[in-house]
Write a protein that holds these residues in place. Sequence first.
Motif, PDB file in Angstrom:
ATOM      1  N   ALA A 267       0.828  -1.213   0.000  1.00 35.77           N
ATOM      2  CA  ALA A 267       0.000   0.000   0.000  1.00 35.77           C
ATOM      3  C   ALA A 267       0.861   1.261   0.000  1.00 35.77           C
ATOM      4  N   LYS A 268       1.903   1.278   0.845  1.00 38.53           N
ATOM      5  CA  LYS A 268       2.770   2.457   0.885  1.00 38.53           C
ATOM      6  C   LYS A 268       3.457   2.679  -0.454  1.00 38.53           C
ATOM      7  N   LEU A 269       3.962   1.604  -1.060  1.00 34.80           N
ATOM      8  CA  LEU A 269       4.687   1.782  -2.313  1.00 34.80           C
ATOM      9  C   LEU A 269       3.758   2.079  -3.482  1.00 34.80           C
ATOM     10  N   SER A 270       2.467   1.770  -3.320  1.00 32.03           N
ATOM     11  CA  SER A 270       1.518   2.200  -4.352  1.00 32.03           C
ATOM     12  C   SER A 270       1.390   3.719  -4.359  1.00 32.03           C
ATOM     13  N   LYS A 271       1.629   4.339  -3.194  1.00 34.14           N
ATOM     14  CA  LYS A 271       1.626   5.809  -3.143  1.00 34.14           C
ATOM     15  C   LYS A 271       2.832   6.363  -3.890  1.00 34.14           C
ATOM     16  N   ASN A 312     -11.672  -2.055  -0.072  1.00 33.68           N
ATOM     17  CA  ASN A 312     -11.532  -1.366   1.208  1.00 33.68           C
ATOM     18  C   ASN A 312     -10.124  -0.855   1.436  1.00 33.68           C
ATOM     19  N   THR A 313      -9.123  -1.639   1.055  1.00 32.68           N
ATOM     20  CA  THR A 313      -7.724  -1.281   1.269  1.00 32.68           C
ATOM     21  C   THR A 313      -6.909  -1.629   0.038  1.00 32.68           C
ATOM     22  N   GLY A 314      -5.668  -1.120   0.005  1.00 30.41           N
ATOM     23  CA  GLY A 314      -4.772  -1.474  -1.078  1.00 30.41           C
ATOM     24  C   GLY A 314      -4.497  -2.966  -1.109  1.00 30.41           C
ATOM     25  N   LEU A 315      -4.344  -3.561   0.082  1.00 23.59           N
ATOM     26  CA  LEU A 315      -4.077  -4.994   0.146  1.00 23.59           C
ATOM     27  C   LEU A 315      -5.252  -5.799  -0.390  1.00 23.59           C
ATOM     28  N   ALA A 316      -6.470  -5.344  -0.122  1.00 31.34           N
ATOM     29  CA  ALA A 316      -7.647  -6.024  -0.664  1.00 31.34           C
ATOM     30  C   ALA A 316      -7.655  -5.943  -2.181  1.00 31.34           C
ATOM     31  N   ALA A 317      -7.270  -4.792  -2.730  1.00 35.27           N
ATOM     32  CA  ALA A 317      -7.176  -4.634  -4.186  1.00 35.27           C
ATOM     33  C   ALA A 317      -6.150  -5.603  -4.764  1.00 35.27           C
ATOM     34  N   LEU A 318      -5.019  -5.726  -4.081  1.00 38.65           N
ATOM     35  CA  LEU A 318      -3.972  -6.645  -4.526  1.00 38.65           C
ATOM     36  C   LEU A 318      -4.495  -8.077  -4.555  1.00 38.65           C
ATOM     37  N   ARG A 319      -5.183  -8.501  -3.503  1.00 39.68           N
ATOM     38  CA  ARG A 319      -5.683  -9.877  -3.439  1.00 39.68           C
ATOM     39  C   ARG A 319      -6.697 -10.163  -4.543  1.00 39.68           C
ATOM     40  N   ALA A 323      -6.029 -13.097  -7.393  1.00 39.42           N
ATOM     41  CA  ALA A 323      -6.983 -14.168  -7.663  1.00 39.42           C
ATOM     42  C   ALA A 323      -7.333 -14.256  -9.135  1.00 39.42           C
ATOM     43  N   ALA A 324      -7.254 -13.111  -9.824  1.00 37.38           N
ATOM     44  CA  ALA A 324      -7.591 -13.071 -11.252  1.00 37.38           C
ATOM     45  C   ALA A 324      -6.368 -13.223 -12.148  1.00 37.38           C
ATOM     46  N   GLY A 325      -5.193 -13.410 -11.546  1.00 41.78           N
ATOM     47  CA  GLY A 325      -3.989 -13.574 -12.342  1.00 41.78           C
ATOM     48  C   GLY A 325      -3.431 -12.282 -12.912  1.00 41.78           C
ATOM     49  N   VAL A 326      -3.826 -11.156 -12.336  1.00 39.70           N
ATOM     50  CA  VAL A 326      -3.316  -9.852 -12.782  1.00 39.70           C
ATOM     51  C   VAL A 326      -2.171  -9.441 -11.854  1.00 39.70           C
ATOM     52  N   PRO A 327      -0.972  -9.202 -12.370  1.00 35.66           N
ATOM     53  CA  PRO A 327       0.207  -8.961 -11.520  1.00 35.66           C
ATOM     54  C   PRO A 327       0.290  -7.536 -10.996  1.00 35.66           C
ATOM     55  N   LEU A 328      -0.707  -7.141 -10.197  1.00 37.23           N
ATOM     56  CA  LEU A 328      -0.741  -5.765  -9.724  1.00 37.23           C
ATOM     57  C   LEU A 328       0.478  -5.437  -8.867  1.00 37.23           C
ATOM     58  N   GLY A 329       0.957  -6.398  -8.073  1.00 32.11           N
ATOM     59  CA  GLY A 329       2.136  -6.138  -7.249  1.00 32.11           C
ATOM     60  C   GLY A 329       3.353  -5.783  -8.086  1.00 32.11           C
ATOM     61  N   ARG A 358       1.930  -7.737   4.862  1.00 34.13           N
ATOM     62  CA  ARG A 358       2.170  -7.482   6.288  1.00 34.13           C
ATOM     63  C   ARG A 358       3.066  -8.539   6.930  1.00 34.13           C
ATOM     64  N   ALA A 359       3.111  -9.717   6.325  1.00 34.50           N
ATOM     65  CA  ALA A 359       3.944 -10.790   6.870  1.00 34.50           C
ATOM     66  C   ALA A 359       5.353 -10.774   6.294  1.00 34.50           C
ATOM     67  N   GLY A 360       5.628  -9.844   5.381  1.00 37.67           N
ATOM     68  CA  GLY A 360       6.948  -9.779   4.768  1.00 37.67           C
ATOM     69  C   GLY A 360       7.085 -10.632   3.529  1.00 37.67           C
ATOM     70  N   VAL A 361       5.988 -11.221   3.057  1.00 38.68           N
ATOM     71  CA  VAL A 361       6.025 -12.024   1.835  1.00 38.68           C
ATOM     72  C   VAL A 361       6.093 -11.089   0.628  1.00 38.68           C
ATOM     73  N   VAL A 362       6.969 -11.375  -0.312  1.00 33.78           N
ATOM     74  CA  VAL A 362       7.106 -10.547  -1.505  1.00 33.78           C
ATOM     75  C   VAL A 362       5.869 -10.713  -2.383  1.00 33.78           C
ATOM     76  N   VAL A 363       5.187  -9.600  -2.676  1.00 33.88           N
ATOM     77  CA  VAL A 363       3.984  -9.635  -3.508  1.00 33.88           C
ATOM     78  C   VAL A 363       4.158  -8.842  -4.790  1.00 33.88           C
ATOM     79  N   GLY A 364       5.303  -8.219  -4.958  1.00 34.29           N
ATOM     80  CA  GLY A 364       5.586  -7.475  -6.178  1.00 34.29           C
ATOM     81  C   GLY A 364       7.054  -7.141  -6.258  1.00 34.29           C
TER      82      GLY A 364
END
Length: 382
Positions: A267-271, A312-319, A323-329, A358-364
């Motif tokens: 979320a922060k890096l999306s800013k 609701n949140t940036g993380l929700a948008a990412l999820r 799920a749709a296979g779009v590499p938003l991260g 939030r767990a430190g897992v790389v998502v992008g």
Amino acid sequence: MSSGGRAAQLKHTGLRPGWTTGACATAATTAAYTALLTGDFPDPVTITLPRGHTPSFALAAESLTGGAAMAGVVKDAGDDPDVTHGALVRSTVRLLPPGSGVVFRAGEGVGTVTLPGLPLEVGEPAINPVPRRMMRDHVAEVATAHGGTGDVEITISVDHGAEIARSTWNPRIGILGGLSILGTTGVVVPYSCSAWIDSIRRGVDVARAGGLTHVAGCTGSTSERTVASLYDLPEIALLDMGDFAGAVLKYVRRHPVDRLTVCGGFAKLSKLAAGHLDLHSARSQVDKGFLADLARTGGASEALAEEVTAANTGLAALRLCEAAGVPLGDLVAARARDEALSVLRGAPVAVDVVCVDRAGVVVGRSEVAGPGALRRPEVGGP
């Protein structure tokens, strides 16, 4: 030579750190459960934080009646202008039948999660995962020491928490009824623009003087651990930039290193990807419309883009996109890297960006790019 890294930066600010609501809740819970098993409240009560700190907390309130014990700790945020500074955090502990485990409840002044996209399920009390783990660990220690089973109900409350929460973002992200119990390290890092930016500059200077060619600007302790693991970087290569992405980029522009990795929460890096250089929630917000447009460039359908906009949140948008296979991260990481290169204005610095959850897992993650490699297609353009 003096050391660098997060600890040295904090020391250099000259500001006094404080304790999170999660640390206070853990101390109060430890005291209350001890009193349930022994009849006496430890005062002060000492706990162990995730990084090994062992602070002691004086009790501001205590009561032992029937099958319940309550202890309260006043939050000291140090020199940070935290709205929860001075708040009384209470924990009421009740014994449960063997095998029940640890059950968490939201008391007066603690919020409840009502929307998806947070690290807690809808309907859960807003007590974040790390504070929950801290409380479970301390309950287990007390049970071992005093012959308990460790099966308890823990109700956390904060005096005037509902009123204080109006000054936070909780209502906007669907946490209703009060505050969140937060903290990943238990320590509140004091916030001061001038002092923290000065500490960032000092961190760059120390890294350069030590002959390092690769440094990392991190938004917090979770991203710091992730990037250190990814690249096997020493402590002096880690710059705790917090929300001050612009401060890192502008100083590295004048004092270049061969490579800069920017690592932080999605979320922060999306800013940063959207062009914001100050990532603090009071001065920039996650733009879900921007994320939707970026998702479209990655193949998102119009229906998915609308879901992203309404998330609701940036993380929700990412999820949703995952799920749709779009590499938003990856798209956010690449755009954030390009924004960083733009701020560097051709300085001889190669940049890559790593987004984590939030767990430190790389998502992008972006590729490494240097001066002359800037490529920024217009989001939503033809």
